[in-house]
Design an enzyme around this catalytic site. Structure first.
Site, PDB file in Angstrom:
ATOM      1  N   THR A 412      47.800  51.910  42.712  1.00 14.15           N
ATOM      2  CA  THR A 412      47.046  51.848  41.594  1.00 14.15           C
ATOM      3  C   THR A 412      46.036  53.075  41.822  1.00 14.15           C
ATOM      4  O   THR A 412      45.949  53.702  42.476  1.00 14.15           O
ATOM      5  CB  THR A 412      46.223  50.450  41.781  1.00 14.15           C
ATOM      6  OG1 THR A 412      47.072  49.519  41.857  1.00 14.15           O
ATOM      7  CG2 THR A 412      45.429  50.452  40.635  1.00 14.15           C
ATOM      8  N   GLU A 451      55.078  44.692  39.271  1.00 13.51           N
ATOM      9  CA  GLU A 451      53.989  43.727  39.338  1.00 13.51           C
ATOM     10  C   GLU A 451      54.240  42.324  39.012  1.00 13.51           C
ATOM     11  O   GLU A 451      53.234  41.621  39.401  1.00 13.51           O
ATOM     12  CB  GLU A 451      53.554  44.139  37.611  1.00 13.51           C
ATOM     13  CG  GLU A 451      51.848  44.183  37.525  1.00 13.51           C
ATOM     14  CD  GLU A 451      51.299  45.476  38.460  1.00 13.51           C
ATOM     15  OE1 GLU A 451      50.434  44.983  39.134  1.00 13.51           O
ATOM     16  OE2 GLU A 451      51.655  46.664  38.268  1.00 13.51           O
ATOM     17  N   ASP A 454      52.937  39.916  41.673  1.00  6.24           N
ATOM     18  CA  ASP A 454      51.448  39.518  41.706  1.00  6.24           C
ATOM     19  C   ASP A 454      51.286  38.149  41.439  1.00  6.24           C
ATOM     20  O   ASP A 454      50.331  37.497  41.172  1.00  6.24           O
ATOM     21  CB  ASP A 454      50.471  40.255  40.737  1.00  6.24           C
ATOM     22  CG  ASP A 454      49.787  41.416  41.473  1.00  6.24           C
ATOM     23  OD1 ASP A 454      50.217  41.692  42.526  1.00  6.24           O
ATOM     24  OD2 ASP A 454      49.076  42.307  40.770  1.00  6.24           O
ATOM     25  N   SER A 479      43.608  41.737  40.009  1.00  6.96           N
ATOM     26  CA  SER A 479      42.532  41.991  40.396  1.00  6.96           C
ATOM     27  C   SER A 479      41.901  43.145  39.991  1.00  6.96           C
ATOM     28  O   SER A 479      40.453  43.443  40.251  1.00  6.96           O
ATOM     29  CB  SER A 479      42.508  42.029  41.868  1.00  6.96           C
ATOM     30  OG  SER A 479      43.068  40.815  42.576  1.00  6.96           O
ATOM     31  N   GLY A 500      44.440  46.455  45.107  1.00  7.96           N
ATOM     32  CA  GLY A 500      44.927  45.007  45.253  1.00  7.96           C
ATOM     33  C   GLY A 500      43.745  44.207  44.908  1.00  7.96           C
ATOM     34  O   GLY A 500      42.533  44.446  44.129  1.00  7.96           O
TER      35      GLY A 500
HETATM   36  N1  GLU Z   1      48.794  44.880  41.405  1.00 10.62           N
HETATM   37  C1  GLU Z   1      47.317  44.724  41.824  1.00 10.62           C
HETATM   38  C2  GLU Z   1      46.596  44.118  40.487  1.00 10.62           C
HETATM   39  O1  GLU Z   1      46.980  44.005  39.608  1.00 10.62           O
HETATM   40  C3  GLU Z   1      46.788  46.103  41.825  1.00 10.62           C
HETATM   41  C4  GLU Z   1      47.607  46.591  42.930  1.00 10.62           C
HETATM   42  C5  GLU Z   1      46.812  47.674  43.995  1.00 10.62           C
HETATM   43  O2  GLU Z   1      45.574  47.880  43.388  1.00 10.62           O
HETATM   44  O3  GLU Z   1      47.061  48.027  45.014  1.00 10.62           O
HETATM   45  O4  GLU Z   1      45.707  43.390  41.011  1.00 10.62           O
END
Ligand code: GLU
Length: 601
Positions: A412, A451, A454, A479, A500
């Site tokens: 991210t 994704e 998640d 998150s 994450g």
């Molecule tokens: N997939 C995560 C989320 O949407 C973000 C992943 C990350 O920041 O490493 O919360």
């Protein structure tokens, strides 16, 4: 931080402002800045990458607004940070509009195809959930991407430039290339076995079977062509045309190499995404979450992100205490406990289809009081703590807790932009894990997200319903917590980070650092981090453990992690000045820049 672009050419000046007085030939843009802090006026950009920051700044300098610059910078991150974000992924865009003084959001989260069910992430032959990497490196994890429509819709609603114009600088970077740095090479090396399973991905990222050499020039002509095709034909070429068909074909028939590089322990499974799933994709425009914190208004992202609700609830809990009058260790103790309490609720109640009345209750001060009274100043609560009951009837302390501490990965990216008119963008975008699903769409130059991992693969809440199980057309809980804070109705702070589920705690910790603990914004970003997500142990950076482990009340257990997050932010100072801040060290450090420096020379 990412490699420095070699582009010395013009940043698409001729296409920038139709009708505006711009020179036909541009001067060479200034050398991309790479400083974690910049103070000035007239607009600011902070990203993890100096090339993206330079592109965004150039748009501001030429009269574009914060939305224009955010899209141009994000498109550039899709080139230089391809393992974290890009058109194969999704994200959440939070925008403060200076004219109306309102905060808007775009939910560009990836969406499950119509064929996904509550058990799609369970192996039918064993009845057990797939291993994370087993699901990740496959078609099963790929959600319908939302990033390109996020860019288009942001520009259509609030921008002053076209998508075509804002894709042009990034296409140039992709074509001309940029210099490979340690982070870029190491992210490929860490994914070598996964990338090596796919012909398209190894051709792009493992030339000769190895990551490109640090210091070499990396070009992605397929991605340049993809951006130019979208620039020419619009987003329909992606969602209703040939690029979308290629996305669906990649998910249905993963481009498995006939001679893979390295070995992979799992079969590579296809999934059922179709061109219709792409055509059906829509961005959403949910009202932001809002919580008042010590007289400030904190705006965040609503579902399917849990960021706004969890950060807001934790702040409301902390507001019950005077953190300023506490020792630093006590303040951190309360921060960790508030995080755990908010996470228990997030895990129990927050998902794509959460009831709005429940979400509202989670953000009331009355509910926060009921949660806060569980915190014991003299000892850490045994984890996991139980979720509360946000039913509108509050009184004593609420008390079978079920933990869900998955999801602390480090992909991210995040960016913050402000313009001279006072508009602000806080934008977090992702392809989920570093390297996403591992599959580059053949001939298109971008990685598809993972994704859908998640979602919870199987129920996590015991006998209570799990709000984050997969389902057709559903968006996995996120998150991501792009956050804009207003003081007296005016922007005061904008912050966000990757990481994450640690995103929630990092944003919360930065706000506490800045608002309660007297740190400057750069200090708040740099301070050692810890992330308590209602698990038996608190993830913490070594410097946090060194600073606090000895002075916290008993009961805290730490697991050491090298670094958490990689934030960016802007603070709005008196007299119209802006303080742009980026991560000083983590992930190689980011790049903050302002249009006009202060003090003026
Ligand atoms: N997939 C995560 C989320 O949407 C973000 C992943 C990350 O920041 O490493 O919360």
């Amino acid at each position: 931080m990412r490699a420095r672009a070699l582009f010395t050419a013009t940043i698409a000046l001729t296409t920038l402002a139709a009708g505006a007085a711009v020179p036909a030939q541009a001067a060479k843009p200034a050398e991309p800045p790479k400083e974690p802090v910049a103070v000035g006026y007239g607009g600011a950009v902070s990203t993890v990458d100096e090339t993206a920051t330079a592109v965004g700044l150039d748009v501001l300098r030429r009269g574009g607004n914060a939305v224009d610059a955010a899209v141009a910078a994000a498109a550039t991150l899709g080139v230089t940070e391809p393992f974290s974000a890009g058109v194969g992924g999704g994200g959440f865009f939070v925008y403060y509009d200076a004219k109306s003084k309102r905060v808007h959001t775009i939910d560009g989260r990836e969406t499950a195809p119509a064929s996904m069910t509550a058990t799609s992430l369970v192996n039918p032959s064993t009845g057990k959930p797939y291993e994370f990497d087993e699901a990740r490196i496959s078609g099963l994890s790929v959600g319908v991407p939302g990033t390109l429509l996020t860019w288009r819709d942001a520009l259509d609603r609030w921008g002053t430039r076209s998508l075509s114009q804002m894709l042009t600088p990034a296409a140039r970077v992709a074509e001309d290339g940029f210099t490979v740095d340690e982070t870029f090479a190491s992210q490929i090396a860490a994914n070598r076995a996964a990338f090596g399973q796919f012909s398209s991905t190894s051709a792009l990222y493992l030339p000769g079977g190895q990551p490109p050499v640090v210091g070499s020039t990396f070009r992605n002509r397929d991605l340049a062509d993809t951006y130019r095709l979208v620039a020419k034909r619009g987003t329909d070429v992606f969602y209703r045309g040939e690029i979308g068909r290629d996305v669906a074909a990649t998910v249905q028939h993963p481009p498995v190499a006939t001679r893979p590089i390295g070995s992979w322990p799992y079969p590579i499974r296809p999934a059922g995404m179709t061109a219709v799933d792409l055509a059906d994709y829509r961005t959403r425009f949910p009202a932001p979450t809002r919580s008042d914190y010590r007289g400030l208004e904190v705006y965040g992202m609503s579902t399917p992100s849990s960021g706004g609700v969890a950060v807001g609830e934790a702040l409301n809990i902390l507001e019950q205490y005077d953190l300023r009058s506490m020792s630093a260790a006590q303040a951190m103790h309360h921060y960790l406990e508030a995080s755990a309490l908010a996470f228990a609720d997030r895990n129990r109640y927050v998902g794509d289809y959460s009831r709005q009345d429940v979400l509202r209750e989670l953000l009331t001060d009355e509910y926060a009081k009921e949660r806060a009274c569980q915190i014991d100043a003299s000892a850490a609560l045994p984890k996991p703590v139980a979720p509360g009951v946000p039913d509108g009837a509050y009184g004593g302390c609420s008390a079978a807790a079920v933990a869900d501490t998955r999801d602390d990965r480090k992909s991210t990216t995040n960016l913050t932009v402000a313009d001279r008119w006072g508009n602000v963008v806080e934008y977090t975008l992702t392809i989920e894990a570093t390297g996403g699903s591992g599959m580059v769409v053949p001939g298109r130059g971008f990685l598809l997200n993972n994704e859908l991992t998640d979602f919870n693969f199987a129920p996590t809440q015991g006998t209570a319903p799990d709000p984050n199980l997969p389902g057709p057309g559903k968006r996995p809980r996120s998150s991501m917590s792009p956050t804009i804070v207003l003081a007296d109705g005016q922007p005061f702070l904008a912050v966000g980070t990757p990481g994450g589920a640690t995103i929630i705690t990092t944003v919360l910790q930065m706000l506490v650092n800045r608002i309660d603990l007297g740190m400057t914004l750069p200090e708040a970003l740099a301070a050692p981090r810890a992330s308590q997500r209602n698990g038996a142990s608190t993830q913490a950076e070594p410097d946090f453990i060194a600073a606090y482990a000895g002075s916290l009340p008993p009961g805290h257990v730490f697991s050491r992690t090298a670094e958490i997050g990689s934030a960016t932010g802007i603070e709005f100072l008196k007299g119209g000045r802006l303080l742009a801040a980026a991560e000083p060290v983590r992930r190689g450090g980011g790049a903050a820049a302002v249009v006009g420096r202060w003090p003026r020379n």
